[in-house]
Structure formats: structure tokens, C-alpha cells
Design an enzyme around this catalytic site. Structure first.
Site, PDB file in Angstrom:
ATOM      1  N   HIS A  13       1.087  -1.188  -0.033  1.00 14.18           N
ATOM      2  CA  HIS A  13       0.097  -0.143   0.078  1.00 14.18           C
ATOM      3  C   HIS A  13       0.958   1.250  -0.133  1.00 14.18           C
ATOM      4  O   HIS A  13       1.594   1.477   0.897  1.00 14.18           O
ATOM      5  CB  HIS A  13      -0.878  -0.141   1.339  1.00 14.18           C
ATOM      6  CG  HIS A  13      -1.882   1.080   1.227  1.00 14.18           C
ATOM      7  ND1 HIS A  13      -3.134   1.055   1.397  1.00 14.18           N
ATOM      8  CD2 HIS A  13      -1.813   2.448   1.046  1.00 14.18           C
ATOM      9  CE1 HIS A  13      -3.884   2.247   1.265  1.00 14.18           C
ATOM     10  NE2 HIS A  13      -2.900   3.122   1.182  1.00 14.18           N
ATOM     11  N   HIS A  15       1.473   5.233  -1.844  1.00 10.42           N
ATOM     12  CA  HIS A  15       1.260   6.728  -2.458  1.00 10.42           C
ATOM     13  C   HIS A  15       2.360   7.148  -3.154  1.00 10.42           C
ATOM     14  O   HIS A  15       3.310   7.579  -2.439  1.00 10.42           O
ATOM     15  CB  HIS A  15       0.443   7.664  -1.630  1.00 10.42           C
ATOM     16  CG  HIS A  15      -0.931   7.257  -0.957  1.00 10.42           C
ATOM     17  ND1 HIS A  15      -1.836   7.361  -1.792  1.00 10.42           N
ATOM     18  CD2 HIS A  15      -1.041   6.541   0.052  1.00 10.42           C
ATOM     19  CE1 HIS A  15      -3.222   6.757  -0.944  1.00 10.42           C
ATOM     20  NE2 HIS A  15      -2.402   6.257   0.024  1.00 10.42           N
ATOM     21  N   LYS A  99      -9.409  -0.021  -6.111  1.00 17.61           N
ATOM     22  CA  LYS A  99      -9.279   0.661  -4.583  1.00 17.61           C
ATOM     23  C   LYS A  99     -10.594   1.172  -4.204  1.00 17.61           C
ATOM     24  O   LYS A  99     -11.115   2.236  -5.101  1.00 17.61           O
ATOM     25  CB  LYS A  99      -8.181   1.616  -4.555  1.00 17.61           C
ATOM     26  CG  LYS A  99      -7.934   2.483  -3.296  1.00 17.61           C
ATOM     27  CD  LYS A  99      -7.718   1.706  -2.073  1.00 17.61           C
ATOM     28  CE  LYS A  99      -7.744   2.367  -0.808  1.00 17.61           C
ATOM     29  NZ  LYS A  99      -6.538   3.055  -0.157  1.00 17.61           N
ATOM     30  N   HIS A 136     -10.640   1.336   1.748  1.00 18.23           N
ATOM     31  CA  HIS A 136     -10.253   2.202   3.031  1.00 18.23           C
ATOM     32  C   HIS A 136     -11.699   2.122   3.756  1.00 18.23           C
ATOM     33  O   HIS A 136     -12.639   2.664   3.251  1.00 18.23           O
ATOM     34  CB  HIS A 136     -10.124   3.823   2.264  1.00 18.23           C
ATOM     35  CG  HIS A 136     -10.044   4.904   3.263  1.00 18.23           C
ATOM     36  ND1 HIS A 136      -8.838   5.225   3.400  1.00 18.23           N
ATOM     37  CD2 HIS A 136     -10.747   5.103   4.221  1.00 18.23           C
ATOM     38  CE1 HIS A 136      -8.742   6.343   4.401  1.00 18.23           C
ATOM     39  NE2 HIS A 136     -10.063   6.064   4.980  1.00 18.23           N
ATOM     40  N   HIS A 174      -4.980  -0.533   5.825  1.00 22.23           N
ATOM     41  CA  HIS A 174      -4.440   0.202   6.929  1.00 22.23           C
ATOM     42  C   HIS A 174      -5.361  -0.062   8.265  1.00 22.23           C
ATOM     43  O   HIS A 174      -5.907   0.883   8.497  1.00 22.23           O
ATOM     44  CB  HIS A 174      -3.907   1.730   6.762  1.00 22.23           C
ATOM     45  CG  HIS A 174      -5.038   2.280   5.861  1.00 22.23           C
ATOM     46  ND1 HIS A 174      -6.395   2.288   5.886  1.00 22.23           N
ATOM     47  CD2 HIS A 174      -4.863   3.051   4.579  1.00 22.23           C
ATOM     48  CE1 HIS A 174      -7.003   2.886   5.002  1.00 22.23           C
ATOM     49  NE2 HIS A 174      -6.080   3.344   4.134  1.00 22.23           N
ATOM     50  N   ASP A 247       1.407   2.751   3.766  1.00 23.12           N
ATOM     51  CA  ASP A 247       0.533   3.922   3.381  1.00 23.12           C
ATOM     52  C   ASP A 247       1.211   5.182   3.357  1.00 23.12           C
ATOM     53  O   ASP A 247       0.792   6.053   3.749  1.00 23.12           O
ATOM     54  CB  ASP A 247      -0.542   3.734   4.252  1.00 23.12           C
ATOM     55  CG  ASP A 247      -1.641   4.595   3.783  1.00 23.12           C
ATOM     56  OD1 ASP A 247      -1.722   5.190   2.564  1.00 23.12           O
ATOM     57  OD2 ASP A 247      -2.406   5.542   4.525  1.00 23.12           O
TER      58      ASP A 247
HETATM   59  O1  DOR Z   1      -3.614   9.498   5.615  1.00 24.80           O
HETATM   60  C1  DOR Z   1      -4.026   9.038   4.374  1.00 24.80           C
HETATM   61  N1  DOR Z   1      -3.238   9.677   3.431  1.00 24.80           N
HETATM   62  N2  DOR Z   1      -4.875   8.417   4.094  1.00 24.80           N
HETATM   63  C2  DOR Z   1      -5.544   8.105   2.950  1.00 24.80           C
HETATM   64  O2  DOR Z   1      -6.258   7.513   2.998  1.00 24.80           O
HETATM   65  C3  DOR Z   1      -4.932   8.611   1.833  1.00 24.80           C
HETATM   66  C4  DOR Z   1      -3.488   9.154   2.077  1.00 24.80           C
HETATM   67  C5  DOR Z   1      -3.187  10.171   1.079  1.00 24.80           C
HETATM   68  O3  DOR Z   1      -3.264  10.028  -0.173  1.00 24.80           O
HETATM   69  O4  DOR Z   1      -2.621  11.275   1.486  1.00 24.80           O
HETATM   70 ZN    ZN Z   2      -3.219   4.929   1.370  1.00 26.78          ZN
END
Ligand code: DOR
Ligand code: ZN
Length: 343
Positions: A13, A15, A99, A136, A174, A247
């Protein structure tokens, strides 16, 4: 010096963003992880295979030097995702999951799903083609306390969904609560969960430690200590349903240090080191490799990596800030001393 050699981990997971942030954050992930499940919450979101292929190419282009990193792409589920979109994803070797962001639940979730029951034909196609749904798991009803949104999601959304589609592959992303751990344990083999380093390391007091700490704000929000203890027990249990997903969610420093700071903790430069520390602190270093490197590929039906990496027990100081072109990112544990590092 104490060292630890394990099969190179994957991050289930992650970003990565785009542009200068992507370029700035990719080296840290590539350093510790062979593959990563890449989140699709860009603006605009990655909603179909063509967009995912274009995003994958951007990631490969940003890869440093002789990097052998594999970006495992995901598609963003919307109210308009069709069974044909699911079939296209199932047929594409680079797309691994959809997702689910409940609309409004978190960063860039505005295009997310407003009514899951209305998407039944699409979800049925996911179950049929065994394309995992990554959730999520929080309701968005403002009347529900922010600390209860995961447990209410389980009762009102996820349980009914799995009752209707018992074969659907689901990763509860998460996970943050004891109820979440119990739910995953009670569910079938088709239901697994990722655990972040920050939810294993910190409880909700960390957001209010001598002042408000925007860099500890994420969604789902940090929970109380009893929940953190349940997450640690799950992580070190050796149960194949629980595996690593950082995450890691980078944001420009000023977007977090704001009167309305956004959610997301940038953990990629410290995540593997922190998981090692947490497992060691709980006398479970022998369980680390399963969690970081074996159970994730097993769930996704992918081969285990052949590379290994070594961590050494030696203090190092985490940078206070990481520069990203015209922006800056503050990593988790900025300025702190960690015990484990890459050899
Ligand atoms: O804290 C988070 N940041 N939770 C999420 O679900 C998305 C993520 C983000 O893309 O910044
Ligand atoms: Zn995330």
C-alpha cells in the site's frame, strides 16, 4: 554488529504521487522494496487501464538508475466503474486490484463511491475474476465519531458486502482497530489486511504531544493504545492474513502545517527500519520476514522475490526534511534516531 538478512520486502500500500514528489520519494521505496501496490488517488484519479499504464510509465521513467522496482497498479473505483472495466483490469498483467474510497473519506476521494449497493454488478465481476478489492474502511457519515468510523464501516458496509459476495477478495487496508483485527481473523481466506508502521508505532496521543502534531495526522486516524496493541499482536502473530503496507503518503510540508492540514504520513524512508524495531521490541524478529516478504505475494498470487536485503543494528538520524523540487516533505520520525538501517 547485529545484522538481519531477509527476502526483499514489498509494500502492499503506497502513495507515489506525480511529478517532483514522485521523483523525490521513489528512491526511498526502491531502496527497501522490490514491488509496491501503487494507490490511484491522483487528480484526476486513475480509473481505467489506460490511465494506469500511463501512470506506470511515469513511475518507471522516474526510477533511479538501474532500478528493478515493479509498480503494481490499482484502479480507482467510482460510481461509474463497470463490469467491463473489471474484465479489462483482470486481463492486464500490470493491474492488480481496485481501490475503494468511500466518497469524501480521505485525500482525493471526491470521485469515490457514494453507494456500494449500486455497484453490485461491478463487485460481482471482481469476485468472478478474483480481482482484489482494496478498501479504505471508514464510513463518511459526519455524525459518526472519527474514531469509530472503521468499526461502523465493518458493521454497515463490509460485513454485508462479504455476506453478499463471500468469494470477493478483500484487503482491509491500514487496519487501525481491535474490531478490525477480529473481523479479519473471523473472515475467510479471501480477506486479508495491511498494517502500517505508523499505526504499529504510535497511538493517538502522538497527535497531541506538547502541541498539535500535523505530521502525525493520517486517515484512518491514530487510535488509542488498546487498538495499537491489537495491531501489534496481529503483525507478529505469523498469521498470513496480515502483511506490510506502509500507506506512505507524502504531502508538501505546508499542506500539512496549515490551519486545515491534510492527512498522510510520509514513512517510506523509515518504514522497514521501524517494522524491524517494532518486531524486535516485541521479541518477534523471527516473524518479520513472513510479514514483510511472504504473506503479501501469497495473497496476491505473485512469486516471492528472489533478492535479499540486509539490515544492520546501528543508530542513524532521520533527516528533518526531504526536498522535492520546490516542495519539502517531512518524513515520519524526522530528526529522530532509529536503531536499524540498511546495510
Ligand atoms: O492519511 C492518508 N493519506 N490516508 C489516506 O487514506 C490517503 C492518504 C493520502 O493520499 O494522502
Ligand atoms: Zn493510502
Amino acid at each position: 554488529m547485529k545484522t538481519l538478512t531477509i527476502i526483499k520486502p514489498d509494500d502492499w500500500h503506497l502513495h507515489l504521487r506525480e511529478g517532483q514528489i514522485l521523483e523525490a520519494v521513489l528512491p526511498a521505496t526502491v531502496n527497501s522494496f522490490r514491488r509496491a501496490i501503487v494507490m490511484p488517488n491522483l487528480i484526476p484519479p486513475v480509473t481505467n487501464v489506460d490511465l494506469a499504464m500511463s501512470y506506470r510509465q511515469d513511475i518507471l521513467t522516474a526510477c533511479p538508475g538501474d532500478c528493478d522496482f515493479q509498480a503494481l497498479m490499482t484502479l480507482y473505483l467510482t460510481d461509474n466503474t463497470s463490469p467491463a472495466d473489471v474484465k479489462a483490469a483482470a486481463d492486464n498483467p500490470y493491474v492488480h486490484a481496485f481501490k475503494l474510497y468511500p466518497a469524501g473519506a480521505t485525500t482525493n476521494s471526491e470521485s469515490g463511491v457514494t453507494s456500494l449497493p449500486d455497484l453490485m454488478p461491478t463487485l460481482e465481476a471482481m469476485a468472478e475474476y478474483q480481482v482484489p478489492l482494496l478498501v479504505h474502511g471508514e464510513v463518511t457519515d459526519p455524525a459518526v465519531d472519527v474514531f469509530d468510523r472503521e468499526s461502523v464501516f465493518i458493521d454497515h458496509v463490509l460485513s454485508p458486502l462479504l455476506e453478499a459476495l463471500p468469494q470477493l477478495k478483500v484487503v482491509f487496508e491500514h487496519l487501525t482497530t481491535r474490531q478490525g483485527v477480529e473481523f479479519v481473523l473471523d473472515a475467510g481466506e479471501n480477506v486479508a489486511a495491511t498494517l502500517t508502521a505508523h499505526h504499529l508505532l504510535l497511538n493517538r496521543n502522538a497527535m497531541f504531544d506538547k502541541g498539535i502534531r500535523p505530521h502525525h495526522y493520517c486517515l484512518p486516524v491514530l487510535k488509542r493504545e488498546t487498538h495499537r496493541q491489537a495491531l501489534i499482536a496481529a503483525a507478529i502473530s505469523g498469521n498470513r492474513k496480515f502483511f506490510l503496507g506502509t500507506d506512505s503518503a507524502p504531502h508538501d510540508r505546508l499542506a500539512k502545517e496549515s490551519s486545515c492540514g491534510c492527512a498522510g504520513i510520509y514513512s517510506a524512508p523509515v518504514a522497514l527500519e521501524l517494522y524491524a524495531q517494532i518486531f524486535e521490541d516485541n521479541d518477534a524478529l523471527d516473524k518479520l520476514e513472513g510479514f514483510t516478504s511472504l504473506y503479501g505475494p501469497d495473497f496476491y498470487g505473485l512469486p516471492v522475490n528472489s533478492e535479499q536485503i540486509t539490515l544492520k543494528k546501528q543508530d542513524w538520524q532521520v533527516p528533518r526534511v526531504i526536498s522535492a523540487g520546490t516542495e519539502e516533505i517531512v518524513p515520519l520520525c524526522a530528526g529522530e534516531t532509529l536503531k536499524w538501517q540498511r546495510a
